[in-house]
Design an enzyme around this catalytic site. Structure first.
Site: not given
Ligand SMILES: NC(=O)c1ccc[n+]([C@@H]2O[C@H](COP(=O)([O-])OP(=O)(O)OC[C@H]3O[C@@H](n4cnc5c(N)ncnc54)[C@H](OP(=O)(O)O)[C@@H]3O)[C@@H](O)[C@H]2O)c1
Length: 265
Positions: A155, A142
């Site tokens: 985080y 991130s």
């Molecule tokens: N969105 C942002 O602004 C942002 C910014 C910087 C970094 N990120 C990073 O990007 C990555 C993806 O996040 P996203 O933004 O795409 O959010 P998201 O749409 O909420 O996706 C998160 C994914 O992780 C899975 N997940 C969560 N907990 C899990 C667990 N215990 N076991 C297996 N899978 C799990 C969720 O699937 P299920 O709920 O189906 O398990 C979902 O597929 C994360 O690592 C996040 O920290 C996001």
């Protein structure tokens, strides 16, 4: 199934957001796919769509990667794949609140998901990649660790680990033809902010120019992998924010002894 490249990719957290976008990208490039998350219905829909659209095989694993037993199952799966070329450690979640107040169990689950699972899955994938002298590992970190603020202790800590881990790992494996990236997105429109944890947070106050789509983040990440950008911050605005404000945030953090968001004596 003719003319397939017959290479495989694994994406964790592929049921929405950046992981889903990455699954779609590698599917479009002809990789067979294993997609992992907890929401089976979402994974089934995505798998069916991708198999219909591309000439690939998609299998799914409904696993909770906060859980050590589930991590072991995925590790075993990885060891059994002969042609694993791409591993994307993407699954993640955020928490709200000061470290002293956040439930310890939640913090430890975050360590499992953001640190233990990626480490164990990379360790399981490396022997095959090293033997074949090719592979790509993307650890989704991130931009947050570049901008230290209160309320993000675990985080930032776990995502910082992924940056440092990826940078050092890349030095060890680059001559063996393996590419490594710590992908550091800024605000990305995904399901990340729509969970129960953030129900009282108004993300609409964050200016539109700071947001990116998951598709764009993934497109830029994949291009950057080809250019060996190991710590990759996608998007000019996010990159400038991280580089310009990194020093300022650290300076202000030192000054903020009694400001909002710090625990008072
Ligand atoms: N969105 C942002 O602004 C942002 C910014 C910087 C970094 N990120 C990073 O990007 C990555 C993806 O996040 P996203 O933004 O795409 O959010 P998201 O749409 O909420 O996706 C998160 C994914 O992780 C899975 N997940 C969560 N907990 C899990 C667990 N215990 N076991 C297996 N899978 C799990 C969720 O699937 P299920 O709920 O189906 O398990 C979902 O597929 C994360 O690592 C996040 O920290 C996001």
């Amino acid at each position: 199934m003719s003319n397939r490249l017959m290479k495989s990719a694994i994406v964790t957290g592929a049921s929405s957001g950046i992981g889903e976008a990455y699954a779609r990208l590698v599917a479009s490039l002809g990789y067979d796919l294993i997609i992992i998350a907890r929401r089976k219905d979402r994974l089934e829909t995505i798998a069916a769509e991708l198999e219909k659209e591309y000439d690939i095989a998609v299998s799914l694993m409904q696993r909770d990667l906060c859980n050590e037993k589930d991590i072991s199952v995925v590790e075993e799966k990885i060891r059994s794949i002969e042609n694993l070329s791409v591993l994307i450690n993407n699954a993640g979640f955020g928490t709200l609140g000061l470290f002293a107040d956040v439930d310890l169990g939640k913090s430890l689950r975050m360590i499992n998901l953001h640190v233990t699972a990626p480490v164990r899955l990379v360790k399981a994938a490396l022997p095959g990649m090293l033997a074949r002298r090719e592979g790509a590992i993307i650890n989704v970190s991130s931009a947050a660790p570049f901008l230290p603020v209160s309320g993000n202790v675990m985080y930032n800590g776990t995502k910082s680990f992924l940056i440092s881990f990826s940078e050092s790992l890349e030095i060890e494996v680059k001559d063996a033809g393996i590419r490594v990236q710590a992908l550091c997105p800024g605000f990305t429109r995904t399901g990340f902010h729509s969970v129960e944890e953030f129900k009282n947070v108004d993300f609409s106050t964050i200016p539109g120019f700071l947001w990116m789509s998951a598709d764009k983040v993934v497109e830029l990440s994949w291009k950057a992998l080809g250019k060996r950008k190991v710590v990759f911050i996608p998007g000019v605005v996010t990159l400038l924010t991280c580089t310009i404000f990194n020093g300022l945030f650290r300076y202000l953090a030192g000054k903020r002894t009694a400001a909002k968001g710090t625990r008072q004596r």
